[in-house]
Scaffold this active site. Structure first.
Site, PDB file in Angstrom:
ATOM      1  N   LEU A 150       0.815  -1.212   0.000  1.00  0.00           N
ATOM      2  CA  LEU A 150       0.000   0.000   0.000  1.00  0.00           C
ATOM      3  C   LEU A 150       0.845   1.258   0.000  1.00  0.00           C
ATOM      4  CD1 LEU A 150      -1.566   0.637   3.553  1.00  0.00           C
ATOM      5  CD2 LEU A 150       0.440  -0.799   3.144  1.00  0.00           C
ATOM      6  N   CYS A 151       0.208   2.349  -0.388  1.00  0.00           N
ATOM      7  CA  CYS A 151       0.772   3.692  -0.348  1.00  0.00           C
ATOM      8  C   CYS A 151       2.044   3.774  -1.199  1.00  0.00           C
ATOM      9  CB  CYS A 151       0.991   4.104   1.100  1.00  0.00           C
ATOM     10  SG  CYS A 151       1.078   5.891   1.340  1.00  0.00           S
ATOM     11  N   HIS A 152       3.219   3.968  -0.602  1.00  0.00           N
ATOM     12  CA  HIS A 152       4.470   3.982  -1.359  1.00  0.00           C
ATOM     13  C   HIS A 152       5.118   2.593  -1.406  1.00  0.00           C
ATOM     14  CE1 HIS A 152       3.980   8.310  -0.545  1.00  0.00           C
ATOM     15  NE2 HIS A 152       4.677   8.480  -1.648  1.00  0.00           N
TER      16      HIS A 152
END
Length: 287
Positions: A185-187
């Site tokens: 997730l995210c980065h």
């Protein structure tokens, strides 16, 4: 009332390095998470009960202006998905590229969330003493591998060295071939970029995924002083250039599944990512 500054805060431990501004932390972090209980009915008790977590062992990400962002793995994006997987009966083995400790963005730790902090304390020994990835790579990718999935938590620290790791590439290549779950997730999806190392075609070409939007890293994260400068390269832009399909433009807590890849857009997605990942893992191992 003192007005919070939007200027990045100097990291006293490193030259030219900075933490997020007080103002950015006031709007981006919380002492508790949105955890609202477990959603699975039965825990898994079988043999393929391990999850491999590949974490960042680097803290300082250099910006395009030469300054360093004091980062690592985001604790909510790390611990909240772990909480669900651990409770569902999966044992999480933690590895880093160097074997050095996992770097967490402690300024985002939800210290008043009892469930998350209990999980953190349970795994703190593994965070401090992870296994060096290359030492167990052969076991991870073996025919009788005990691993059902790979979890790569978010945080800008993932962008430092995981995208350039052939070892991470080999784990991801194995996971795709054996249809093991890849959860990130995210980065965190920055690690997927390793799937282009010495390959004729990007391993995740035409895969749909959610990631942290470049527009926020370029915009709001600069305006509120979350980072001390702009990134040298942009996550979504890079993934799209390799052939991935980014399905989100903003952050809403969105979770997306494409084949064996499960992705979330931001810390807002951490809880739902854990729920979805456990559901997918249990369906896989209980076949």
């Amino acid at each position: 009332m003192t007005k919070l500054t939007n200027q990045p805060v100097k990291d006293r431990a490193e030259h030219n390095a900075y933490f997020p501004s007080d103002y950015s932390l006031s709007i981006y972090t919380s002492p508790v998470t949105n955890f609202d209980g477990f959603k699975f009915e039965n825990t898994y008790r079988g043999e393929k009960n391990k999850i491999l977590m590949i974490a960042s062992d680097e803290r300082y990400l250099q910006m395009s202006n030469g300054k360093y962002f004091s980062t690592g793995n985001h604790p909510v994006e790390t611990l909240l998905p772990m909480l669900h997987m651990d409770a569902a009966g999966f044992e999480i083995d933690i590895v880093t590229l160097s074997g050095n400790s996992v770097k967490l963005e402690m300024w985002a730790m939800p210290e008043k969330d009892e469930n998350v902090m209990k999980l953190y304390n349970k795994y703190i020994e593994k965070f401090e003493n992870p296994v060096k990835l290359d030492r167990i790579l052969e076991n991870i990718t073996s025919e009788d591998s005990p691993y059902s999935g790979v979890f790569i938590p978010g945080g800008h620290g993932v962008m430092i060295n995981l995208p350039e790791s052939s070892e991470v590439k080999e784990v991801l290549k194995w996971a795709i071939k054996e249809n093991k779950k890849i959860i990130t997730l995210c980065h965190g999806p920055a690690a997927l970029i390793s799937g282009n190392i010495d390959e004729s075609e990007f391993l995740f070409k035409n895969y749909e995924m959610t990631v942290f939007p470049d527009s926020i890293d370029e915009g709001a994260n600069q305006e509120i002083g979350y980072m001390p400068g702009k990134l040298k390269w942009l996550l979504a832009e890079k993934l799209e250039s390799l052939g991935a399909k980014i399905v989100n433009e903003a952050i809403s807590g969105q979770v997306h599944i494409d084949r064996n890849l499960i992705t979330g857009d931001s810390p807002l997605a951490a809880n739902q990512l854990g729920i979805v990942a456990v559901d997918e893992l249990l369906k896989m191992v209980n076949k």
